[in-house]
Design an enzyme around this catalytic site. Structure first.
Site, PDB file in Angstrom:
ATOM      1  N   ARG A 121       1.021  -1.228   0.033  1.00 31.81           N
ATOM      2  CA  ARG A 121       0.156  -0.188  -0.063  1.00 31.81           C
ATOM      3  C   ARG A 121       0.735   1.229   0.005  1.00 31.81           C
ATOM      4  O   ARG A 121       0.382   2.427   0.396  1.00 31.81           O
ATOM      5  CB  ARG A 121      -0.810   0.016   1.222  1.00 31.81           C
ATOM      6  CG  ARG A 121      -1.827  -1.047   1.133  1.00 31.81           C
ATOM      7  CD  ARG A 121      -3.335  -0.465   2.023  1.00 31.81           C
ATOM      8  NE  ARG A 121      -4.029  -1.707   1.933  1.00 31.81           N
ATOM      9  CZ  ARG A 121      -4.286  -2.713   3.097  1.00 31.81           C
ATOM     10  NH1 ARG A 121      -3.259  -2.654   3.821  1.00 31.81           N
ATOM     11  NH2 ARG A 121      -4.828  -3.717   2.745  1.00 31.81           N
ATOM     12  N   LYS A 143       0.924  11.222 -11.699  1.00 31.16           N
ATOM     13  CA  LYS A 143       0.001  10.226 -12.239  1.00 31.16           C
ATOM     14  C   LYS A 143       1.087   8.951 -12.491  1.00 31.16           C
ATOM     15  O   LYS A 143       2.157   9.003 -13.033  1.00 31.16           O
ATOM     16  CB  LYS A 143      -0.221  10.672 -13.461  1.00 31.16           C
ATOM     17  CG  LYS A 143      -1.510  11.522 -13.451  1.00 31.16           C
ATOM     18  CD  LYS A 143      -2.220  11.987 -15.092  1.00 31.16           C
ATOM     19  CE  LYS A 143      -3.294  12.700 -14.601  1.00 31.16           C
ATOM     20  NZ  LYS A 143      -3.648  13.423 -16.140  1.00 31.16           N
ATOM     21  N   GLU A 185       5.811  18.954 -25.522  1.00 31.81           N
ATOM     22  CA  GLU A 185       5.211  19.249 -24.351  1.00 31.81           C
ATOM     23  C   GLU A 185       5.523  20.383 -23.600  1.00 31.81           C
ATOM     24  O   GLU A 185       4.741  21.064 -22.932  1.00 31.81           O
ATOM     25  CB  GLU A 185       5.476  18.038 -23.451  1.00 31.81           C
ATOM     26  CG  GLU A 185       5.023  16.672 -23.762  1.00 31.81           C
ATOM     27  CD  GLU A 185       3.776  16.555 -23.225  1.00 31.81           C
ATOM     28  OE1 GLU A 185       2.889  17.255 -22.676  1.00 31.81           O
ATOM     29  OE2 GLU A 185       3.200  15.301 -23.855  1.00 31.81           O
ATOM     30  N   LYS A 227       3.606  22.994 -14.301  1.00 30.20           N
ATOM     31  CA  LYS A 227       2.759  21.819 -13.986  1.00 30.20           C
ATOM     32  C   LYS A 227       2.682  21.696 -12.269  1.00 30.20           C
ATOM     33  O   LYS A 227       1.507  21.294 -11.983  1.00 30.20           O
ATOM     34  CB  LYS A 227       3.677  20.594 -14.542  1.00 30.20           C
ATOM     35  CG  LYS A 227       3.101  19.216 -13.859  1.00 30.20           C
ATOM     36  CD  LYS A 227       3.059  18.045 -14.964  1.00 30.20           C
ATOM     37  CE  LYS A 227       2.176  16.877 -14.708  1.00 30.20           C
ATOM     38  NZ  LYS A 227       2.539  15.804 -15.480  1.00 30.20           N
ATOM     39  N   GLU A 237      -7.142  15.956 -10.928  1.00 34.30           N
ATOM     40  CA  GLU A 237      -7.749  16.280 -12.361  1.00 34.30           C
ATOM     41  C   GLU A 237      -9.239  16.009 -11.965  1.00 34.30           C
ATOM     42  O   GLU A 237     -10.223  15.707 -12.671  1.00 34.30           O
ATOM     43  CB  GLU A 237      -7.526  15.278 -13.358  1.00 34.30           C
ATOM     44  CG  GLU A 237      -7.482  15.729 -14.742  1.00 34.30           C
ATOM     45  CD  GLU A 237      -6.868  15.073 -15.759  1.00 34.30           C
ATOM     46  OE1 GLU A 237      -5.685  14.693 -15.603  1.00 34.30           O
ATOM     47  OE2 GLU A 237      -7.578  14.749 -16.737  1.00 34.30           O
ATOM     48  N   ARG A 241      -6.659  20.455 -13.900  1.00 30.12           N
ATOM     49  CA  ARG A 241      -5.520  19.639 -14.339  1.00 30.12           C
ATOM     50  C   ARG A 241      -5.787  19.346 -15.832  1.00 30.12           C
ATOM     51  O   ARG A 241      -4.706  19.132 -16.583  1.00 30.12           O
ATOM     52  CB  ARG A 241      -5.323  18.672 -13.428  1.00 30.12           C
ATOM     53  CG  ARG A 241      -3.999  17.965 -13.846  1.00 30.12           C
ATOM     54  CD  ARG A 241      -3.593  16.851 -12.688  1.00 30.12           C
ATOM     55  NE  ARG A 241      -2.417  16.125 -12.960  1.00 30.12           N
ATOM     56  CZ  ARG A 241      -1.414  15.407 -12.486  1.00 30.12           C
ATOM     57  NH1 ARG A 241      -1.756  15.365 -11.109  1.00 30.12           N
ATOM     58  NH2 ARG A 241      -0.408  14.788 -12.876  1.00 30.12           N
ATOM     59  N   ASN A 245      -3.595  18.516 -20.673  1.00 29.95           N
ATOM     60  CA  ASN A 245      -4.062  17.596 -21.510  1.00 29.95           C
ATOM     61  C   ASN A 245      -4.467  18.222 -22.986  1.00 29.95           C
ATOM     62  O   ASN A 245      -4.903  17.853 -23.941  1.00 29.95           O
ATOM     63  CB  ASN A 245      -5.399  16.651 -21.513  1.00 29.95           C
ATOM     64  CG  ASN A 245      -5.176  15.776 -20.088  1.00 29.95           C
ATOM     65  OD1 ASN A 245      -4.038  15.174 -20.051  1.00 29.95           O
ATOM     66  ND2 ASN A 245      -6.070  15.824 -19.471  1.00 29.95           N
ATOM     67  N   HIS A 248      -4.138  16.547 -26.468  1.00 27.38           N
ATOM     68  CA  HIS A 248      -3.798  14.981 -26.165  1.00 27.38           C
ATOM     69  C   HIS A 248      -5.307  14.359 -26.407  1.00 27.38           C
ATOM     70  O   HIS A 248      -5.177  13.304 -26.521  1.00 27.38           O
ATOM     71  CB  HIS A 248      -3.602  14.713 -24.392  1.00 27.38           C
ATOM     72  CG  HIS A 248      -2.204  15.315 -24.244  1.00 27.38           C
ATOM     73  ND1 HIS A 248      -1.480  16.397 -24.115  1.00 27.38           N
ATOM     74  CD2 HIS A 248      -1.069  14.364 -23.559  1.00 27.38           C
ATOM     75  CE1 HIS A 248      -0.252  16.444 -23.769  1.00 27.38           C
ATOM     76  NE2 HIS A 248       0.145  15.202 -23.390  1.00 27.38           N
ATOM     77  N   HIS A 252      -4.085  11.605 -28.141  1.00 24.53           N
ATOM     78  CA  HIS A 252      -4.558   9.969 -27.955  1.00 24.53           C
ATOM     79  C   HIS A 252      -5.121   9.194 -28.616  1.00 24.53           C
ATOM     80  O   HIS A 252      -4.809   7.888 -28.919  1.00 24.53           O
ATOM     81  CB  HIS A 252      -4.987   9.922 -26.459  1.00 24.53           C
ATOM     82  CG  HIS A 252      -4.123  10.255 -25.194  1.00 24.53           C
ATOM     83  ND1 HIS A 252      -4.706  10.628 -23.873  1.00 24.53           N
ATOM     84  CD2 HIS A 252      -2.834  10.252 -25.236  1.00 24.53           C
ATOM     85  CE1 HIS A 252      -3.704  10.890 -23.179  1.00 24.53           C
ATOM     86  NE2 HIS A 252      -2.746  10.642 -23.803  1.00 24.53           N
ATOM     87  N   HIS A 265       4.672   9.638 -28.448  1.00 24.68           N
ATOM     88  CA  HIS A 265       3.655  10.542 -27.739  1.00 24.68           C
ATOM     89  C   HIS A 265       3.636  11.879 -28.206  1.00 24.68           C
ATOM     90  O   HIS A 265       2.679  12.674 -28.647  1.00 24.68           O
ATOM     91  CB  HIS A 265       3.947  10.447 -26.546  1.00 24.68           C
ATOM     92  CG  HIS A 265       2.768  11.151 -25.406  1.00 24.68           C
ATOM     93  ND1 HIS A 265       1.432  10.978 -25.499  1.00 24.68           N
ATOM     94  CD2 HIS A 265       2.904  12.164 -24.670  1.00 24.68           C
ATOM     95  CE1 HIS A 265       0.927  11.721 -24.651  1.00 24.68           C
ATOM     96  NE2 HIS A 265       1.785  12.301 -24.024  1.00 24.68           N
TER      97      HIS A 265
HETATM   98  N1  GLY Z   1       0.229  14.674 -18.257  1.00 25.29           N
HETATM   99  C1  GLY Z   1      -0.690  15.193 -17.760  1.00 25.29           C
HETATM  100  C2  GLY Z   1      -0.847  15.252 -16.394  1.00 25.29           C
HETATM  101  O1  GLY Z   1       0.056  14.928 -15.743  1.00 25.29           O
HETATM  102  O2  GLY Z   1      -1.822  15.591 -15.758  1.00 25.29           O
END
Ligand code: GLY
Length: 359
Positions: A121, A143, A185, A227, A237, A241, A245, A248, A252, A265
């Protein structure tokens, strides 16, 4: 050395940026943590060049290090690989006081973070990103994930690292294409939040590609600060947040439709940013200069500008992404360089109109 603090109450941490930092990771960690069992995860490419230096720095400070190198590539980011890493955690007798250190690009960071988040955990976790993409994006913000056959990053969590160490020297061994795709990015950060960063890219691109240290530290630190600020405001998010994206949503879809093989990417994101801007223009939210400036940067980097994928397939793929909200597509649309809006108002008709138009 530059230090950026990510303020997340009990989970706050520092992002450290410097030349040659890899060799001092153990010294810096030892100031805050007593020596412990440490699993150092890399891939075989990174292990060959940097594994020894990081490991030596940790061992010198009495950390008990076990090294494990994955095969390189996105295909490794699976639950099977995670299982193999859990075995390594058991073999090396890791506990909740141990450390997992990820040295590598986004794949290594994402899967190591996933294992760190879930083994017992949660085991403290350090990110040492060695690609530009990982330095400005995936190593920050917590993430962590593995892929599922039904989608990229579909099995994961939010789990913040205890620290992020960015050594700009690692960019000297990065293939040029990885540098360029990482810059996609950085362009994203300029468009979503920082017109000055965008202008800096326009004016200094040559120096950046020549790996000028001052220029690199500037773009990396500025990206990390943007960021960090966004993540501080909306870690999980729920809304803001999502601006990270930008590019993206369509990016994606392009990656998914081409089996994550044809486009890297950053390439897919570059195309996605241009389409998102065209959508914003179609909706009267922005002007052609915003498109022209991005187009010019993306062209100078040699990144792709469009894809010949059938619009019907693209739209279908858009709906399978986790960026849909209650069945509606969510787009991040530029209003001007430095400001975007989150929109659920983009209709299929607008998307088809844009996808069917030549750039
Ligand atoms: N790469 C997008 C984020 O970390 O929210």
């Amino acid at each position: 050395m530059k230090t950026i603090r990510v303020h997340l109450s009990s989970q706050s941490y520092n992002i450290l940026i410097d030349k040659g930092l890899l060799r001092h990771i153990g010294d810096i960690l030892a100031q805050e943590k007593s020596p412990c069992k440490t699993l150092l995860i890399t891939d075989t490419n990174v292990e060959r060049v940097y594994g020894g230096a990081v490991s030596e720095s940790l061992s010198r400070n009495k950390f008990d290090v076990r090294r494990i190198a994955l095969k390189p590539g996105e295909e490794q980011k699976t639950l099977d690989t995670a299982l193999m890493l859990y075995d390594a955690c058991f073999d090396h007798k890791l506990d909740r006081n141990s450390l997992i250190v990820a040295v590598g690009g986004g794949v290594v960071g994402d899967i190591s973070g996933f294992v760190a988040a879930t083994f017992m955990r949660g085991v403290p976790f350090i990110q040492v990103p060695t690609s530009l993409l990982a330095q400005v994006d995936s190593s920050i913000g917590g993430k962590v994930a593995v892929n599922h056959p039904k989608g990229k990053n579909m099995i994961g969590s939010f789990y913040q690292p205890r620290a992020v160490f960015i050594d700009t020297d690692t960019l000297s061994t990065l293939p040029a294409v990885e540098m360029v795709t990482g810059l996609a990015e950085v362009i994203k950060y300029g468009v979503i939040r920082d017109a000055e960063l965008f202008a800096f890219l326009e004016n200094t691109l040559y120096d950046i590609l020549q790996l000028n240290h001052t220029a690199l530290v500037n773009i990396i630190a500025t990206s990390c600060k943007i960021k960090a600020k966004v993540v501080e405001e909306d870690e999980k998010e729920t809304h803001l947040r999502a601006i990270l994206n930008y590019g993206h949503t369509i990016g994606h879809a392009i990656e998914a439709l081409t089996g994550y093989k044809k486009y890297r990417h950053g390439e897919a994101v570059a195309i996605g940013m241009l389409y998102a801007t065209k959508i914003a223009m179609e909706m009267g939210l922005t002007d052609s200069l915003v498109l022209e400036r991005q187009l010019s940067l993306i062209r100078r980097l040699g990144l792709p500008l469009h894809t010949g994928l059938p619009p019907e397939d693209m739209v279908r793929a858009l709906y399978t992404d986790k960026k849909t909200v209650a069945g509606r597509l969510r787009f991040i649309l530029p209003l001007k360089i430095g400001e975007v809006a989150i929109s659920d108002q983009v209709t299929e008709e607008i998307i088809y109109r844009v996808l069917n138009k030549p750039l």
